[in-house]
Scaffold this motif. Structure first.
Motif, mmCIF file in Angstrom:
data_model
loop_
_atom_site.group_PDB
_atom_site.id
_atom_site.type_symbol
_atom_site.label_atom_id
_atom_site.label_comp_id
_atom_site.label_asym_id
_atom_site.label_seq_id
_atom_site.Cartn_x
_atom_site.Cartn_y
_atom_site.Cartn_z
ATOM 1 N N GLY A 1 -37.904 -23.721 -40.994
ATOM 2 C CA GLY A 1 -38.241 -24.024 -39.592
ATOM 3 C C GLY A 1 -39.731 -24.183 -39.364
ATOM 4 N N ARG A 2 -40.153 -23.871 -38.125
ATOM 5 C CA ARG A 2 -41.504 -24.224 -37.702
ATOM 6 C C ARG A 2 -42.623 -23.579 -38.526
ATOM 7 N NH1 ARG A 2 -43.864 -23.882 -32.797
ATOM 8 N NH2 ARG A 2 -42.046 -24.934 -31.988
ATOM 9 N N VAL A 3 -42.400 -22.397 -39.101
ATOM 10 C CA VAL A 3 -43.486 -21.739 -39.856
ATOM 11 C C VAL A 3 -43.426 -22.038 -41.354
ATOM 12 C CG1 VAL A 3 -44.059 -19.870 -38.272
ATOM 13 C CG2 VAL A 3 -42.167 -19.576 -39.851
ATOM 14 N N THR B 1 -33.355 -15.036 -23.872
ATOM 15 C CA THR B 1 -34.260 -14.833 -25.006
ATOM 16 C C THR B 1 -33.533 -14.829 -26.342
ATOM 17 O OG1 THR B 1 -36.014 -13.384 -25.875
ATOM 18 C CG2 THR B 1 -34.107 -12.283 -24.912
ATOM 19 N N LYS B 2 -34.318 -15.156 -27.402
ATOM 20 C CA LYS B 2 -33.825 -14.974 -28.769
ATOM 21 C C LYS B 2 -34.210 -13.590 -29.265
ATOM 22 C CE LYS B 2 -36.088 -18.753 -30.096
ATOM 23 N NZ LYS B 2 -36.692 -19.852 -30.894
ATOM 24 N N TYR B 3 -34.928 -12.831 -28.420
ATOM 25 C CA TYR B 3 -35.495 -11.536 -28.816
ATOM 26 C C TYR B 3 -35.017 -10.412 -27.897
ATOM 27 C CZ TYR B 3 -38.775 -14.695 -31.190
ATOM 28 O OH TYR B 3 -39.334 -15.683 -31.972
ATOM 29 N N ASN C 1 -29.631 -18.597 -28.828
ATOM 30 C CA ASN C 1 -30.052 -18.869 -30.208
ATOM 31 C C ASN C 1 -31.140 -19.930 -30.310
ATOM 32 O OD1 ASN C 1 -28.386 -17.080 -31.783
ATOM 33 N ND2 ASN C 1 -26.678 -18.233 -30.938
ATOM 34 N N GLY C 2 -31.538 -20.519 -29.204
ATOM 35 C CA GLY C 2 -32.592 -21.532 -29.239
ATOM 36 C C GLY C 2 -32.623 -22.305 -27.941
ATOM 37 N N SER C 3 -33.582 -23.229 -27.834
ATOM 38 C CA SER C 3 -33.782 -24.023 -26.607
ATOM 39 C C SER C 3 -33.703 -23.127 -25.375
ATOM 40 C CB SER C 3 -32.750 -25.148 -26.505
ATOM 41 O OG SER C 3 -32.858 -26.007 -27.620
ATOM 42 N N VAL D 1 -44.556 -19.103 -27.701
ATOM 43 C CA VAL D 1 -45.270 -20.303 -27.264
ATOM 44 C C VAL D 1 -46.313 -20.598 -28.320
ATOM 45 C CG1 VAL D 1 -46.847 -21.244 -25.545
ATOM 46 C CG2 VAL D 1 -45.002 -19.783 -24.835
ATOM 47 N N GLN D 2 -46.351 -21.863 -28.746
ATOM 48 C CA GLN D 2 -47.393 -22.214 -29.710
ATOM 49 C C GLN D 2 -48.379 -23.171 -29.045
ATOM 50 O OE1 GLN D 2 -46.124 -23.943 -33.505
ATOM 51 N NE2 GLN D 2 -47.424 -22.430 -34.472
ATOM 52 N N THR D 3 -47.935 -24.392 -28.795
ATOM 53 C CA THR D 3 -48.838 -25.353 -28.143
ATOM 54 C C THR D 3 -48.692 -25.302 -26.620
ATOM 55 O OG1 THR D 3 -47.136 -27.049 -28.223
ATOM 56 C CG2 THR D 3 -48.649 -26.936 -30.105
ATOM 57 N N GLY D 4 -47.588 -24.790 -26.123
ATOM 58 C CA GLY D 4 -47.322 -24.766 -24.678
ATOM 59 C C GLY D 4 -46.609 -26.027 -24.201
ATOM 60 N N THR D 5 -46.375 -26.969 -25.125
ATOM 61 C CA THR D 5 -45.763 -28.249 -24.746
ATOM 62 C C THR D 5 -44.362 -28.070 -24.173
ATOM 63 O OG1 THR D 5 -46.944 -29.172 -26.618
ATOM 64 C CG2 THR D 5 -45.298 -30.592 -25.619
ATOM 65 N N THR D 6 -43.553 -27.215 -24.803
ATOM 66 C CA THR D 6 -42.155 -27.061 -24.355
ATOM 67 C C THR D 6 -42.107 -26.435 -22.962
ATOM 68 O OG1 THR D 6 -41.633 -26.673 -26.676
ATOM 69 C CG2 THR D 6 -39.859 -26.317 -25.106
ATOM 70 N N LEU D 7 -42.954 -25.428 -22.717
ATOM 71 C CA LEU D 7 -42.980 -24.811 -21.384
ATOM 72 C C LEU D 7 -43.335 -25.868 -20.338
ATOM 73 C CD1 LEU D 7 -44.764 -21.323 -21.642
ATOM 74 C CD2 LEU D 7 -42.322 -21.838 -21.527
HETATM 75 C C1 PRP Z 1 -39.847 -22.540 -30.393
HETATM 76 C C2 PRP Z 1 -39.806 -21.722 -29.124
HETATM 77 C C3 PRP Z 1 -40.085 -22.743 -28.053
HETATM 78 C C4 PRP Z 1 -41.026 -23.712 -28.754
HETATM 79 C C5 PRP Z 1 -42.448 -23.425 -28.383
HETATM 80 O O1 PRP Z 1 -38.623 -23.136 -30.602
HETATM 81 O O2 PRP Z 1 -38.560 -21.075 -28.981
HETATM 82 O O3 PRP Z 1 -38.916 -23.394 -27.650
HETATM 83 O O4 PRP Z 1 -40.859 -23.509 -30.155
HETATM 84 O O5 PRP Z 1 -43.350 -24.283 -29.049
HETATM 85 P P1 PRP Z 1 -44.489 -25.062 -28.283
HETATM 86 O O6 PRP Z 1 -45.229 -24.083 -27.418
HETATM 87 O O7 PRP Z 1 -45.378 -25.612 -29.373
HETATM 88 O O8 PRP Z 1 -43.854 -26.168 -27.486
HETATM 89 P P2 PRP Z 1 -38.279 -23.861 -31.971
HETATM 90 O O9 PRP Z 1 -38.924 -25.209 -32.012
HETATM 91 O O10 PRP Z 1 -38.663 -22.974 -33.095
HETATM 92 O O11 PRP Z 1 -36.742 -24.105 -31.882
HETATM 93 P P3 PRP Z 1 -35.557 -23.348 -31.141
HETATM 94 O O12 PRP Z 1 -35.762 -23.509 -29.671
HETATM 95 O O13 PRP Z 1 -34.347 -24.057 -31.616
HETATM 96 O O14 PRP Z 1 -35.578 -21.918 -31.574
#
Ligand code: PRP
Length: 213
Positions: A9-11, A118-120, A141-143, A160-166
């Motif tokens: 996955g992402r990491v 949450t996934k957590y 489990n995601g999204s 949150v990594q880049t903040g794009t999804t939020l």
């Molecule tokens: C992760 C996390 C967010 C997103 C954040 O999901 O759960 O949905 O990345 O990243 P961003 O801040 O760079 O936009 P991931 O892509 O790992 O997939 P998942 O939702 O299927 O768990």
């Protein structure tokens, strides 16, 4: 031979870059395709879903692993954390629509019963318990960002990594929960059995982190 569990996955790319920096062989791993076990030099790499990585160490299948601190906090497995790699950085946050902000930061009675997707679930439970609020945790489990959009929950606890999804889903950070990075972990047993090899890896980790400064 040392068995090292790695997250997919992402990491995954961050984990591979780290292995290269630690001078571990990665030629076959780079071309792994859909293979989940790759033997290379003195190492057997096991590719697992990030949330499952600690289990492989806990059950003695892997001697070592690279796992996110988010996953380690969520995992019931107790492992020895050998070092912070400084890679795979992101943040665990509580997020929701901007309109939730004033309710979220008012008295804890205002957030009683709040629905949190949450996934957590363990981390979410700890966070809200520390605020003295009983909330309803909805495990996904995601999204996760989908949940407040469709009114399945009022807010989320997620990375949150880049903040794009939020941003793309009209959500804002309401609170910072913890910074996240990839950690090198081992079980107590393997850290004793393989200490000489592990020590060499740790020396290279310290060296690579100094070079980053
Ligand atoms: C992760 C996390 C967010 C997103 C954040 O999901 O759960 O949905 O990345 O990243 P961003 O801040 O760079 O936009 P991931 O892509 O790992 O997939 P998942 O939702 O299927 O768990």
């Amino acid at each position: 031979m040392l068995a090292l569990a790695l997250p997919t996955g992402r990491v995954h790319r961050d984990a591979l870059a780290l292995l290269t920096a630690l001078e571990l062989p990665t030629g076959k791993l780079e071309k792994a395709g859909r293979s989940l076990v790759i033997e290379e030099g003195n190492y057997r790499y096991l590719l697992a879903k990030p949330m499952d990585v600690p289990l492989y160490v806990h059950y003695g299948i892997a001697d070592l692993a690279l796992a996110g601190s988010d996953v380690l906090s969520e995992s019931p497995s107790s492992l020895i954390e050998l070092g912070d790699t400084g890679r795979g950085r992101c943040r665990l946050v509580v997020a929701g629509p901007q309109e939730l902000s004033s309710r979220f930061w008012s008295h804890e009675s205002a957030i009683m019963g709040l629905r949190v997707a949450t996934k957590y679930p363990r981390i979410a439970d700890g966070y809200f318990a520390a605020r003295g609020a009983q909330v309803e945790i909805i495990r996904l489990n995601g999204s996760v960002e989908l949940a407040p959009l469709l009114n399945l929950s009022e807010c989320i606890l997620d990375i949150v990594q880049t903040g794009t999804t939020l941003k793309a889903n009209g959500l804002v950070v309401l609170d910072e929960v913890a910074p996240v990075s990839l950690r090198l972990v081992a079980s107590r047993r393997s850290s004793q059995l393989h200490w000489r090899e592990i020590e060499k890896i740790l020396e290279r980790l310290v060296h690579s982190r100094k070079e980053e400064l």
